[in-house]
Design a protein around this motif. Structure first.
Motif, PDB file in Angstrom:
ATOM      1  N   PHE A  61       0.828  -1.209   0.000  1.00 34.48           N
ATOM      2  CA  PHE A  61       0.000   0.000   0.000  1.00 34.48           C
ATOM      3  C   PHE A  61       0.861   1.257   0.000  1.00 34.48           C
ATOM      4  O   PHE A  61       0.557   2.236  -0.703  1.00 34.48           O
ATOM      5  CB  PHE A  61      -0.960   0.001   1.185  1.00 34.48           C
ATOM      6  CG  PHE A  61      -2.036  -1.049   1.108  1.00 34.48           C
ATOM      7  CD1 PHE A  61      -2.736  -1.271  -0.068  1.00 34.48           C
ATOM      8  CD2 PHE A  61      -2.349  -1.816   2.207  1.00 34.48           C
ATOM      9  CE1 PHE A  61      -3.733  -2.235  -0.151  1.00 34.48           C
ATOM     10  CE2 PHE A  61      -3.340  -2.784   2.147  1.00 34.48           C
ATOM     11  CZ  PHE A  61      -4.042  -2.996   0.964  1.00 34.48           C
ATOM     12  N   LEU A  62       1.949   1.241   0.761  1.00 35.05           N
ATOM     13  CA  LEU A  62       2.845   2.403   0.778  1.00 35.05           C
ATOM     14  C   LEU A  62       3.567   2.557  -0.561  1.00 35.05           C
ATOM     15  O   LEU A  62       3.786   3.674  -1.035  1.00 35.05           O
ATOM     16  CB  LEU A  62       3.839   2.295   1.933  1.00 35.05           C
ATOM     17  CG  LEU A  62       3.215   2.433   3.324  1.00 35.05           C
ATOM     18  CD1 LEU A  62       4.230   2.080   4.409  1.00 35.05           C
ATOM     19  CD2 LEU A  62       2.652   3.834   3.528  1.00 35.05           C
ATOM     20  N   GLN A  63       3.911   1.435  -1.167  1.00 28.44           N
ATOM     21  CA  GLN A  63       4.533   1.515  -2.492  1.00 28.44           C
ATOM     22  C   GLN A  63       3.546   2.105  -3.501  1.00 28.44           C
ATOM     23  O   GLN A  63       3.932   2.912  -4.348  1.00 28.44           O
ATOM     24  CB  GLN A  63       5.010   0.138  -2.945  1.00 28.44           C
ATOM     25  CG  GLN A  63       5.630   0.175  -4.344  1.00 28.44           C
ATOM     26  CD  GLN A  63       6.422  -1.051  -4.673  1.00 28.44           C
ATOM     27  OE1 GLN A  63       7.429  -1.315  -4.016  1.00 28.44           O
ATOM     28  NE2 GLN A  63       6.008  -1.794  -5.684  1.00 28.44           N
ATOM     29  N   GLU A  64       2.296   1.733  -3.404  1.00 25.44           N
ATOM     30  CA  GLU A  64       1.288   2.309  -4.296  1.00 25.44           C
ATOM     31  C   GLU A  64       1.186   3.820  -4.130  1.00 25.44           C
ATOM     32  O   GLU A  64       0.842   4.524  -5.073  1.00 25.44           O
ATOM     33  CB  GLU A  64      -0.086   1.680  -4.047  1.00 25.44           C
ATOM     34  CG  GLU A  64      -0.268   0.336  -4.677  1.00 25.44           C
ATOM     35  CD  GLU A  64      -1.708  -0.097  -4.679  1.00 25.44           C
ATOM     36  OE1 GLU A  64      -2.163  -0.568  -5.736  1.00 25.44           O
ATOM     37  OE2 GLU A  64      -2.393   0.032  -3.628  1.00 25.44           O
ATOM     38  N   ASP A  65       1.510   4.296  -2.926  1.00 28.31           N
ATOM     39  CA  ASP A  65       1.501   5.742  -2.671  1.00 28.31           C
ATOM     40  C   ASP A  65       2.810   6.418  -3.079  1.00 28.31           C
ATOM     41  O   ASP A  65       3.016   7.595  -2.819  1.00 28.31           O
ATOM     42  CB  ASP A  65       1.226   6.015  -1.186  1.00 28.31           C
ATOM     43  CG  ASP A  65      -0.243   5.903  -0.834  1.00 28.31           C
ATOM     44  OD1 ASP A  65      -1.089   5.926  -1.752  1.00 28.31           O
ATOM     45  OD2 ASP A  65      -0.550   5.791   0.369  1.00 28.31           O
ATOM     46  N   GLY A  66       3.711   5.652  -3.688  1.00 27.84           N
ATOM     47  CA  GLY A  66       4.935   6.246  -4.211  1.00 27.84           C
ATOM     48  C   GLY A  66       6.187   5.998  -3.397  1.00 27.84           C
ATOM     49  O   GLY A  66       7.230   6.594  -3.667  1.00 27.84           O
ATOM     50  N   PRO A  73      -4.730  -7.765  -2.277  1.00 26.11           N
ATOM     51  CA  PRO A  73      -4.727  -6.373  -2.713  1.00 26.11           C
ATOM     52  C   PRO A  73      -3.698  -6.123  -3.828  1.00 26.11           C
ATOM     53  O   PRO A  73      -3.672  -5.060  -4.433  1.00 26.11           O
ATOM     54  CB  PRO A  73      -4.353  -5.601  -1.452  1.00 26.11           C
ATOM     55  CG  PRO A  73      -3.463  -6.552  -0.706  1.00 26.11           C
ATOM     56  CD  PRO A  73      -4.021  -7.934  -1.011  1.00 26.11           C
ATOM     57  N   VAL A  74      -2.869  -7.117  -4.098  1.00 21.38           N
ATOM     58  CA  VAL A  74      -1.791  -6.991  -5.080  1.00 21.38           C
ATOM     59  C   VAL A  74      -2.304  -7.499  -6.429  1.00 21.38           C
ATOM     60  O   VAL A  74      -2.836  -8.617  -6.505  1.00 21.38           O
ATOM     61  CB  VAL A  74      -0.544  -7.790  -4.641  1.00 21.38           C
ATOM     62  CG1 VAL A  74       0.579  -7.626  -5.647  1.00 21.38           C
ATOM     63  CG2 VAL A  74      -0.095  -7.364  -3.245  1.00 21.38           C
TER      64      VAL A  74
END
Length: 98
Positions: A9-14, A90-91
């Motif tokens: 989730f944090l990776q999705e946020d950049g 979620p992935v």
């Protein structure tokens, strides 16, 4: 897996650029370990998955060093929503950058 999903989730946020396949490898390794645990009462993580987990844990450690608290809280909220839902992961199944 909670930590792996928080890292996702944090990776999705950049905050991160690990390949999606690493997250999927971690999921599959845990699923296999659970299957073995149910059938043989033995908890074993596949040896080839260990470096993947190490990399994802290092990613999350680095994320925690730089990510603003509100982003971490948001990722935790997303994790709770995922866990309360019916989705299997979620992935995504396909690496969107590939």
């Amino acid at each position: 897996m909670r930590t792996v999903y928080l890292a996702w989730f944090l990776q999705e946020d950049g905050y991160g650029n690990e390949p999606v396949r690493h997250f999927k490898t971690a999921e599959h390794a845990v699923e296999a370990a659970l299957k073995l645990a149910h059938s043989a009462n033995e908890w074993v993580l596949a040896e080839d998955a260990v470096p993947v987990f190490e990399g994802l844990l290092a990613l999350h450690d680095a994320q925690l060093a730089i990510v603003p608290l509100h982003k971490i809280i948001s990722a935790e909220r997303r994790l709770r929503q995922f866990l309360a839902g019916t989705a299997s992961s979620p992935v995504p199944d396909v690496d969107p950058t590939a």
